[in-house]
Write an enzyme that holds these catalytic residues in place. Sequence first.
Site, PDB file in Angstrom:
ATOM      1  N   HIS A   1       0.845  -1.189   0.000  1.00 47.80           N
ATOM      2  CA  HIS A   1       0.000   0.000   0.000  1.00 47.80           C
ATOM      3  C   HIS A   1       0.882   1.241   0.000  1.00 47.80           C
ATOM      4  O   HIS A   1       1.919   1.281   0.668  1.00 47.80           O
ATOM      5  CB  HIS A   1      -0.907  -0.029   1.240  1.00 47.80           C
ATOM      6  CG  HIS A   1      -1.953   1.037   1.276  1.00 47.80           C
ATOM      7  ND1 HIS A   1      -1.674   2.342   1.590  1.00 47.80           N
ATOM      8  CD2 HIS A   1      -3.291   0.982   1.025  1.00 47.80           C
ATOM      9  CE1 HIS A   1      -2.790   3.051   1.546  1.00 47.80           C
ATOM     10  NE2 HIS A   1      -3.788   2.243   1.197  1.00 47.80           N
TER      11      HIS A   1
ATOM     12  N   ARG B   1      -2.617   1.002  -4.548  1.00 43.08           N
ATOM     13  CA  ARG B   1      -2.438  -0.441  -4.584  1.00 43.08           C
ATOM     14  C   ARG B   1      -2.622  -0.945  -6.012  1.00 43.08           C
ATOM     15  O   ARG B   1      -3.180  -0.241  -6.861  1.00 43.08           O
ATOM     16  CB  ARG B   1      -3.469  -1.128  -3.673  1.00 43.08           C
ATOM     17  CG  ARG B   1      -3.260  -0.918  -2.203  1.00 43.08           C
ATOM     18  CD  ARG B   1      -4.366  -1.591  -1.394  1.00 43.08           C
ATOM     19  NE  ARG B   1      -5.610  -0.831  -1.415  1.00 43.08           N
ATOM     20  CZ  ARG B   1      -6.789  -1.314  -1.036  1.00 43.08           C
ATOM     21  NH1 ARG B   1      -6.869  -2.577  -0.630  1.00 43.08           N
ATOM     22  NH2 ARG B   1      -7.865  -0.569  -1.062  1.00 43.08           N
TER      23      ARG B   1
ATOM     24  N   LYS C   1      -6.155  -0.776  -8.256  1.00 46.04           N
ATOM     25  CA  LYS C   1      -7.054   0.154  -7.586  1.00 46.04           C
ATOM     26  C   LYS C   1      -7.094   1.474  -8.368  1.00 46.04           C
ATOM     27  O   LYS C   1      -6.237   1.747  -9.213  1.00 46.04           O
ATOM     28  CB  LYS C   1      -6.602   0.414  -6.147  1.00 46.04           C
ATOM     29  CG  LYS C   1      -6.588  -0.828  -5.284  1.00 46.04           C
ATOM     30  CD  LYS C   1      -7.973  -1.397  -5.089  1.00 46.04           C
ATOM     31  CE  LYS C   1      -8.791  -0.578  -4.124  1.00 46.04           C
ATOM     32  NZ  LYS C   1     -10.084  -1.212  -3.804  1.00 46.04           N
TER      33      LYS C   1
ATOM     34  N   ASP D   1      -6.077   8.193  -6.859  1.00 45.59           N
ATOM     35  CA  ASP D   1      -6.571   9.014  -5.751  1.00 45.59           C
ATOM     36  C   ASP D   1      -5.556  10.135  -5.552  1.00 45.59           C
ATOM     37  O   ASP D   1      -4.352   9.889  -5.481  1.00 45.59           O
ATOM     38  CB  ASP D   1      -6.710   8.157  -4.485  1.00 45.59           C
ATOM     39  CG  ASP D   1      -7.376   8.906  -3.333  1.00 45.59           C
ATOM     40  OD1 ASP D   1      -7.177  10.122  -3.215  1.00 45.59           O
ATOM     41  OD2 ASP D   1      -8.096   8.265  -2.547  1.00 45.59           O
TER      42      ASP D   1
ATOM     43  N   CYS E   1      -4.606  11.852  -3.037  1.00 46.52           N
ATOM     44  CA  CYS E   1      -3.737  11.861  -1.859  1.00 46.52           C
ATOM     45  C   CYS E   1      -2.447  11.095  -2.092  1.00 46.52           C
ATOM     46  O   CYS E   1      -1.440  11.340  -1.413  1.00 46.52           O
ATOM     47  CB  CYS E   1      -4.477  11.298  -0.652  1.00 46.52           C
ATOM     48  SG  CYS E   1      -4.824   9.526  -0.728  1.00 46.52           S
ATOM     49  N   TYR E   2      -2.439  10.170  -3.068  1.00 54.17           N
ATOM     50  CA  TYR E   2      -1.230   9.392  -3.319  1.00 54.17           C
ATOM     51  C   TYR E   2      -0.154  10.212  -4.042  1.00 54.17           C
ATOM     52  O   TYR E   2       0.960   9.719  -4.242  1.00 54.17           O
ATOM     53  CB  TYR E   2      -1.558   8.118  -4.086  1.00 54.17           C
ATOM     54  CG  TYR E   2      -2.360   7.155  -3.243  1.00 54.17           C
ATOM     55  CD1 TYR E   2      -1.790   6.585  -2.110  1.00 54.17           C
ATOM     56  CD2 TYR E   2      -3.675   6.854  -3.535  1.00 54.17           C
ATOM     57  CE1 TYR E   2      -2.517   5.732  -1.297  1.00 54.17           C
ATOM     58  CE2 TYR E   2      -4.418   6.001  -2.739  1.00 54.17           C
ATOM     59  CZ  TYR E   2      -3.830   5.448  -1.612  1.00 54.17           C
ATOM     60  OH  TYR E   2      -4.550   4.612  -0.805  1.00 54.17           O
TER      61      TYR E   2
ATOM     62  N   ASP F   1     -10.463  13.629  -4.017  1.00 46.01           N
ATOM     63  CA  ASP F   1      -9.917  12.318  -4.376  1.00 46.01           C
ATOM     64  C   ASP F   1      -9.682  12.230  -5.886  1.00 46.01           C
ATOM     65  O   ASP F   1      -8.589  11.942  -6.371  1.00 46.01           O
ATOM     66  CB  ASP F   1     -10.918  11.272  -3.882  1.00 46.01           C
ATOM     67  CG  ASP F   1     -10.685   9.861  -4.416  1.00 46.01           C
ATOM     68  OD1 ASP F   1      -9.881   9.684  -5.334  1.00 46.01           O
ATOM     69  OD2 ASP F   1     -11.321   8.937  -3.905  1.00 46.01           O
TER      70      ASP F   1
ATOM     71  N   ASP G   1     -12.358  17.741   0.390  1.00 43.44           N
ATOM     72  CA  ASP G   1     -12.199  17.606   1.834  1.00 43.44           C
ATOM     73  C   ASP G   1     -10.808  18.069   2.220  1.00 43.44           C
ATOM     74  O   ASP G   1      -9.937  18.263   1.372  1.00 43.44           O
ATOM     75  CB  ASP G   1     -12.445  16.158   2.295  1.00 43.44           C
ATOM     76  CG  ASP G   1     -11.506  15.162   1.629  1.00 43.44           C
ATOM     77  OD1 ASP G   1     -10.320  15.151   2.003  1.00 43.44           O
ATOM     78  OD2 ASP G   1     -11.949  14.417   0.747  1.00 43.44           O
TER      79      ASP G   1
ATOM     80  N   HIS H   1      -7.655  15.431   1.457  1.00 45.51           N
ATOM     81  CA  HIS H   1      -7.140  15.408   0.095  1.00 45.51           C
ATOM     82  C   HIS H   1      -6.557  16.760  -0.313  1.00 45.51           C
ATOM     83  O   HIS H   1      -5.595  16.823  -1.087  1.00 45.51           O
ATOM     84  CB  HIS H   1      -8.234  14.976  -0.884  1.00 45.51           C
ATOM     85  CG  HIS H   1      -8.562  13.519  -0.816  1.00 45.51           C
ATOM     86  ND1 HIS H   1      -9.584  13.007  -0.040  1.00 45.51           N
ATOM     87  CD2 HIS H   1      -7.968  12.435  -1.404  1.00 45.51           C
ATOM     88  CE1 HIS H   1      -9.621  11.700  -0.159  1.00 45.51           C
ATOM     89  NE2 HIS H   1      -8.661  11.317  -0.977  1.00 45.51           N
TER      90      HIS H   1
END
Length: 472
Positions: free
Chosen positions: A332, A380, A383, A386, A388-389, A425, A432, A435
Amino acid sequence: MPQRPQVRSTRPKVIFTHNKMSATSPSSSVSSSKAPSNPTTRTPSTPSEVFNDILSSAQPPPTYSQQTWNPSNPYFPHYYSQNMSTTATSPPEPLIPPTPALFTTPPILHDTLQTPSSKDQISTAEICMKHLSNPSDPFPILSRREHIAFLEGGILGVQNGKLHQAMVALDASRPWIIYWCLQGLASLGVDVGKYRERVISSLRPLQNESGGFGGGNGQVSHVTASYAAVLALAAVGRGDDEDGEEGEALGIVDRRTMFHWLHEIKDWESGGFRVCVGGEEDVRGVYCALVILALLGLPTSGNLVKGTKEYLGRCQTYEGGFGATPNGNEAHGGYAFCTLAGLCILGEPAVVLRKHLDLDRLVSWLSARQHAPEGGLSGRTNKLVDGCYATWVGGCWALVEAGINGPQDENEEALGEKKVGGLRDKPGKGADHYHSNYILLGLTSAQNYFYYTSSPIPLSSPGGAGMGAGGY
């Protein structure tokens, strides 16, 4: 023993024709032992041929001659010469290369199994391609004013000094909300020192007499909440009075009880740290505990970090990434960052990363996290992307480079925006504070070169080795 009956597969065959892919089912094709009559039809025989055909089948983005060129576009000066004439009839040569076709065309291979995730991925890809295929405005300008207003609302409140009632669901994440908003504002160039008194008054009641901070009033101490609280206090720094508790925001932290509490959550057998007394143990606990030790200048004597390097090294999986624990969990992006950052706190990156990790496999796994055509990063395998990654995965590269390059001498995410402020996201989702912070941090890391500078100051001192940043 009876022979197994031969079953002919009805799965469609995928073929390449004139560098285009098409699917034919056995029921619609004529079986023949002869070679295909069409000489331009072929079946690639090696993985490299398949990959080359996929790339060549992607259509290049439209040229400027096919679009309406608007030299008065306020975004153009960011990508073209400042001396550009607004009366020009043809576009000048761009100062940046065009977006590769891989990010402006739909993916060649599609999963025939329709799921909510696959539909969400297609929807996100279509939104991203629409923006990335526009040559007149490939990189939208960050809506700084709106994002500042959005993040300030998380600290000062949106109505009568209070957060929106929906935030009750995040009651156990109060230190996190404060940290996300402060760090996001700092990334936008805001002096967060002006929020100092508000931050101190909000975090002081969350500190427990037994040590550490809880996520909310009266809640048990948790290492992630304590990590966020310490980072938030460090961010607002010192006030006008440099003496006593009122001088340094970190002065409100009871270092003695914090140190005792960290010993309570240490797992002496495995070398890791639990997130709370009696709680689960994973790399989050290790990373957060190490950051707290470093920022508060607490000593690491008494074997507090004994076995911690080995614990982190055992979390690497067969893929090359890192799971939450050494027990074979899925790799992850968040755990990868926690592992790398934790090791870099414990020693020289060039030494500890090479000793405890397989860097080649890690680089391979990190490289596979970027998706096309979205351009974003996933946490991952298999997946969705996103925002935040951009931090959790994107931030790993600076640490990896520190491990490869050693000490040095000192010398995309715009598509996640919302017009009302805040980042999200992925396109189509709500904004939010979480993020917003990590996308801005990822944008910062993508626009700067980070390098490691060694320091003789040990971990047990307030300072220490760190990462320096210089803009390209």
